[in-house]
Design a protein around this motif. Structure first.
Motif, PDB file in Angstrom:
ATOM      1  N   ALA A 243       0.970  -0.945  -0.360  1.00  0.00           N
ATOM      2  CA  ALA A 243      -0.231  -0.201   0.430  1.00  0.00           C
ATOM      3  C   ALA A 243       1.010   1.153   0.191  1.00  0.00           C
ATOM      4  O   ALA A 243       1.709   1.248   0.264  1.00  0.00           O
ATOM      5  CB  ALA A 243      -0.685   0.172   1.367  1.00  0.00           C
ATOM      6  N   GLY A 244       0.272   1.598  -0.759  1.00  0.00           N
ATOM      7  CA  GLY A 244       0.656   3.552  -0.381  1.00  0.00           C
ATOM      8  C   GLY A 244       0.564   4.768  -0.178  1.00  0.00           C
ATOM      9  O   GLY A 244      -0.806   4.332   0.109  1.00  0.00           O
ATOM     10  N   ALA A 245       0.922   6.175  -0.058  1.00  0.00           N
ATOM     11  CA  ALA A 245       0.114   7.174   0.597  1.00  0.00           C
ATOM     12  C   ALA A 245       1.411   8.093  -0.305  1.00  0.00           C
ATOM     13  O   ALA A 245       2.375   7.845   0.253  1.00  0.00           O
ATOM     14  CB  ALA A 245       0.890   7.559   1.919  1.00  0.00           C
ATOM     15  N   LEU A 260      -2.583   0.663 -11.769  1.00  0.00           N
ATOM     16  CA  LEU A 260      -2.340   0.685 -10.036  1.00  0.00           C
ATOM     17  C   LEU A 260      -3.389  -0.346  -9.971  1.00  0.00           C
ATOM     18  O   LEU A 260      -4.200  -1.299 -10.033  1.00  0.00           O
ATOM     19  CB  LEU A 260      -2.925   1.784 -10.013  1.00  0.00           C
ATOM     20  CG  LEU A 260      -2.182   3.223  -9.376  1.00  0.00           C
ATOM     21  CD1 LEU A 260      -2.941   4.347  -9.177  1.00  0.00           C
ATOM     22  CD2 LEU A 260      -0.492   3.000  -8.768  1.00  0.00           C
ATOM     23  N   LYS A 261      -2.349  -1.241  -8.666  1.00  0.00           N
ATOM     24  CA  LYS A 261      -2.896  -2.480  -8.039  1.00  0.00           C
ATOM     25  C   LYS A 261      -2.662  -2.478  -7.040  1.00  0.00           C
ATOM     26  O   LYS A 261      -3.670  -3.601  -6.355  1.00  0.00           O
ATOM     27  CB  LYS A 261      -1.856  -3.735  -8.848  1.00  0.00           C
ATOM     28  CG  LYS A 261      -1.884  -3.851 -10.074  1.00  0.00           C
ATOM     29  CD  LYS A 261      -3.220  -4.510 -10.685  1.00  0.00           C
ATOM     30  CE  LYS A 261      -2.970  -4.642 -12.254  1.00  0.00           C
ATOM     31  NZ  LYS A 261      -4.520  -4.507 -13.243  1.00  0.00           N
ATOM     32  N   SER A 262      -2.369  -1.672  -5.980  1.00  0.00           N
ATOM     33  CA  SER A 262      -2.027  -1.253  -4.486  1.00  0.00           C
ATOM     34  C   SER A 262      -2.854  -0.576  -3.911  1.00  0.00           C
ATOM     35  O   SER A 262      -2.376   0.543  -5.263  1.00  0.00           O
ATOM     36  CB  SER A 262      -0.572  -1.582  -3.595  1.00  0.00           C
ATOM     37  OG  SER A 262      -0.422  -2.433  -4.156  1.00  0.00           O
ATOM     38  N   PRO A 263      -3.560  -0.326  -3.398  1.00  0.00           N
ATOM     39  CA  PRO A 263      -3.944   0.402  -2.055  1.00  0.00           C
ATOM     40  C   PRO A 263      -3.340   1.532  -2.574  1.00  0.00           C
ATOM     41  O   PRO A 263      -2.177   1.378  -2.050  1.00  0.00           O
ATOM     42  CB  PRO A 263      -4.425   0.286  -1.520  1.00  0.00           C
ATOM     43  CG  PRO A 263      -4.303  -1.158  -1.099  1.00  0.00           C
ATOM     44  CD  PRO A 263      -3.618  -1.854  -2.604  1.00  0.00           C
ATOM     45  N   VAL A 264      -3.779   2.924  -3.090  1.00  0.00           N
ATOM     46  CA  VAL A 264      -3.460   4.231  -2.510  1.00  0.00           C
ATOM     47  C   VAL A 264      -3.838   4.957  -1.853  1.00  0.00           C
ATOM     48  O   VAL A 264      -5.209   5.508  -2.516  1.00  0.00           O
ATOM     49  CB  VAL A 264      -2.149   4.967  -4.144  1.00  0.00           C
ATOM     50  CG1 VAL A 264      -1.541   3.617  -4.247  1.00  0.00           C
ATOM     51  CG2 VAL A 264      -3.538   4.776  -5.017  1.00  0.00           C
ATOM     52  N   SER A 265      -3.806   6.379  -0.923  1.00  0.00           N
ATOM     53  CA  SER A 265      -3.832   7.416  -0.669  1.00  0.00           C
ATOM     54  C   SER A 265      -3.048   8.674  -1.212  1.00  0.00           C
ATOM     55  O   SER A 265      -2.045   8.405  -1.634  1.00  0.00           O
ATOM     56  CB  SER A 265      -4.002   7.196   0.481  1.00  0.00           C
ATOM     57  OG  SER A 265      -4.355   8.975   1.906  1.00  0.00           O
ATOM     58  N   GLU A 326      -1.796  12.929   9.501  1.00  0.00           N
ATOM     59  CA  GLU A 326      -3.000  11.595   9.785  1.00  0.00           C
ATOM     60  C   GLU A 326      -3.860  10.932   8.824  1.00  0.00           C
ATOM     61  O   GLU A 326      -3.280   9.580   8.550  1.00  0.00           O
ATOM     62  CB  GLU A 326      -3.893  12.554  10.996  1.00  0.00           C
ATOM     63  CG  GLU A 326      -4.833  11.397  11.415  1.00  0.00           C
ATOM     64  CD  GLU A 326      -4.219  10.864  12.222  1.00  0.00           C
ATOM     65  OE1 GLU A 326      -4.726   9.408  12.726  1.00  0.00           O
ATOM     66  OE2 GLU A 326      -2.656  10.897  13.067  1.00  0.00           O
ATOM     67  N   GLN A 327      -3.649  11.575   7.727  1.00  0.00           N
ATOM     68  CA  GLN A 327      -4.504  10.999   6.543  1.00  0.00           C
ATOM     69  C   GLN A 327      -3.300  10.240   6.139  1.00  0.00           C
ATOM     70  O   GLN A 327      -3.952   8.443   5.716  1.00  0.00           O
ATOM     71  CB  GLN A 327      -4.542  11.616   5.543  1.00  0.00           C
ATOM     72  CG  GLN A 327      -5.639  10.737   4.267  1.00  0.00           C
ATOM     73  CD  GLN A 327      -5.245  12.205   2.804  1.00  0.00           C
ATOM     74  OE1 GLN A 327      -5.558  13.263   3.341  1.00  0.00           O
ATOM     75  NE2 GLN A 327      -5.212  11.698   1.583  1.00  0.00           N
ATOM     76  N   MET A 328      -2.025   9.804   6.089  1.00  0.00           N
ATOM     77  CA  MET A 328      -1.189   9.308   4.861  1.00  0.00           C
ATOM     78  C   MET A 328      -1.238   7.793   6.107  1.00  0.00           C
ATOM     79  O   MET A 328      -0.939   6.889   5.951  1.00  0.00           O
ATOM     80  CB  MET A 328       0.351   9.799   4.490  1.00  0.00           C
ATOM     81  CG  MET A 328      -0.474  10.588   3.669  1.00  0.00           C
ATOM     82  SD  MET A 328       1.265  11.579   3.338  1.00  0.00           S
ATOM     83  CE  MET A 328       1.897  10.754   2.630  1.00  0.00           C
ATOM     84  N   LEU A 332      -1.900   3.792   6.279  1.00  0.00           N
ATOM     85  CA  LEU A 332      -1.275   2.846   5.666  1.00  0.00           C
ATOM     86  C   LEU A 332      -1.800   2.289   7.025  1.00  0.00           C
ATOM     87  O   LEU A 332      -1.212   0.717   7.416  1.00  0.00           O
ATOM     88  CB  LEU A 332       0.204   3.782   6.159  1.00  0.00           C
ATOM     89  CG  LEU A 332       1.372   4.379   5.086  1.00  0.00           C
ATOM     90  CD1 LEU A 332       2.206   4.724   5.998  1.00  0.00           C
ATOM     91  CD2 LEU A 332       1.079   3.331   3.796  1.00  0.00           C
ATOM     92  N   HIS A 333      -1.817   2.661   8.032  1.00  0.00           N
ATOM     93  CA  HIS A 333      -2.309   1.421   9.239  1.00  0.00           C
ATOM     94  C   HIS A 333      -3.507   0.258   8.986  1.00  0.00           C
ATOM     95  O   HIS A 333      -3.027  -0.402   9.454  1.00  0.00           O
ATOM     96  CB  HIS A 333      -2.885   2.364  10.765  1.00  0.00           C
ATOM     97  CG  HIS A 333      -3.477   2.238  11.779  1.00  0.00           C
ATOM     98  ND1 HIS A 333      -4.924   1.426  11.766  1.00  0.00           N
ATOM     99  CD2 HIS A 333      -2.950   1.042  13.249  1.00  0.00           C
ATOM    100  CE1 HIS A 333      -5.020   0.472  13.228  1.00  0.00           C
ATOM    101  NE2 HIS A 333      -3.663   0.229  13.959  1.00  0.00           N
ATOM    102  N   ASP A 334      -4.841   0.953   8.690  1.00  0.00           N
ATOM    103  CA  ASP A 334      -5.556   0.051   7.539  1.00  0.00           C
ATOM    104  C   ASP A 334      -5.320  -0.582   6.685  1.00  0.00           C
ATOM    105  O   ASP A 334      -5.532  -1.393   6.991  1.00  0.00           O
ATOM    106  CB  ASP A 334      -5.787   1.599   7.595  1.00  0.00           C
ATOM    107  CG  ASP A 334      -7.192   2.269   8.436  1.00  0.00           C
ATOM    108  OD1 ASP A 334      -6.968   1.769  10.474  1.00  0.00           O
ATOM    109  OD2 ASP A 334      -8.091   3.055   8.189  1.00  0.00           O
TER     110      ASP A 334
END
Length: 335
Positions: A243-245, A260-265, A326-328, A332-334
């Motif tokens: 995952a990435g931010a 894109l294949k991994s979830p991103v913020s 905090e968003q990033m 990552l935490h989730d």
């Protein structure tokens, strides 16, 4: 950490930045020939926060690449996840970047911040003071000439640090992390990544399934190398992160969202010439169409580069900086 490992900035840069009120970047995202340019916020640090924070990690080699490595105080007794932090043009020895990495380490990550630019950070591109209305023609000419010279230096720097140079550096570091920090990679179920400015684009690339003929921002397809065996059909690889931010990415094209294949913020700046609305909207559409888990938050009234550690006078920017972190962190935490 050793004195030589702590980032330094030219004294005139600090003096200049401490005397101005931060304003949104006003440079254009493309030059007259259609190529990208880099904002001053990608290449110049803000003054270091007056919080008493100092870098806690160390600069060492990993996979033959210089990295800033910082870990939770409880590691390895308590398990941690592995996080790559990819910087803007200020690079490895920026104190602000190092403090940013330390903050993520305090959240329970072994943080590896690679030197994407091989000891060659971007030339200082702090904004020059605007010419006063009473300035002479000669003074105005000098200011414009200096601006042109800095722009030329940035262009030369970008030509030295292309995707073809940077991506292999990342692959070396990832391979080394999978060996030395196999416990952290395994505990997280993969590698996580955050990226700022130029580094933001590389988080998107690491989150993608790529082929040897993947187009770069120019849209020009890379030629197959018959001798290297690349003419035998496209070879797919990736994604290389779980995952990435990304915060205020630079040099991104719509092509970078297609695989894109991994979830991103995404942390985005309203009216950001480095990451124009049309690119962001096209990216959101591409991610939605492919059913990719993602989030996009747009922050008004802040400059490109605001999410990187650094001191600002404007309380709105300070609050947005904390919210973006905090968003990033939460993303990552989730994941």
């Amino acid at each position: 950490m050793a004195d030589q490992d702590i980032a330094t900035r030219a004294p005139e840069s600090d003096a200049h930045e401490s005397s101005i009120t931060p304003v949104p970047a006003t440079v254009e995202s493309l030059d007259d020939e259609g190529g990208p340019v880099v904002s001053e916020h990608c290449t110049t640090d803000r003054p270091t926060p007056t919080t008493g924070e100092t870098p806690k990690g160390e600069i060492r080699q990993l996979g033959g690449v210089d990295v800033y490595l910082t870990k939770p105080e409880s590691y390895p007794a308590n398990p941690s996840k592995l996080l790559l932090l990819l910087t803007g043009g200020t690079g490895l020895k920026s104190i602000n970047n190092q403090i940013q990495a330390d903050r993520f380490a305090s959240e329970g990550y072994v943080v590896v911040m690679p030197d994407l630019f091989e000891g060659d950070p971007a030339p200082n591109s702090a904004a020059l003071p605007e010419a006063e209305t009473t300035s002479s023609f000669i003074e105005t000419f000098k200011l414009k000439a200096a601006e042109t010279a800095k722009s030329f230096l940035i262009d030369m720097w970008m030509a030295r640090h292309t995707e073809e140079k940077i991506f292999p550096i990342l692959e070396k570091v990832i391979h080394a992390c999978e060996g030395e920090f196999a416990d952290a990679v395994g505990y997280g179920g993969g590698i996580y990544a955050v990226g700022y400015c130029i580094g933001g684009r590389y988080v998107l690339l690491l989150a993608s399934e790529r082929t040897d003929s993947q187009a770069s921002w120019t849209g020009a397809q890379k030629q197959a190398d018959e001798e290297a065996g690349e003419g035998q059909g496209p070879q797919k690889k990736g994604p290389l992160i779980k995952a990435g931010a990304v915060a205020h990415a630079a040099l991104v094209s719509t092509e970078d969202f297609r695989n894109l294949k991994s979830p991103v913020s995404l942390v985005c700046v309203e009216t950001d010439p480095m990451f124009p609305d049309e690119i962001r909207i096209a990216g959101e559409e591409a991610m939605s169409k492919s059913n990719l888990e993602h989030e996009v938050q747009v922050y008004p009234g802040v400059p490109h580069g605001f999410a990187v550690v650094g001191d600002y006078v404007d309380n709105n920017i300070k609050e947005a900086q904390a919210t973006a972190y905090e968003q990033m962190r939460q993303w990552l935490h989730d994941h």
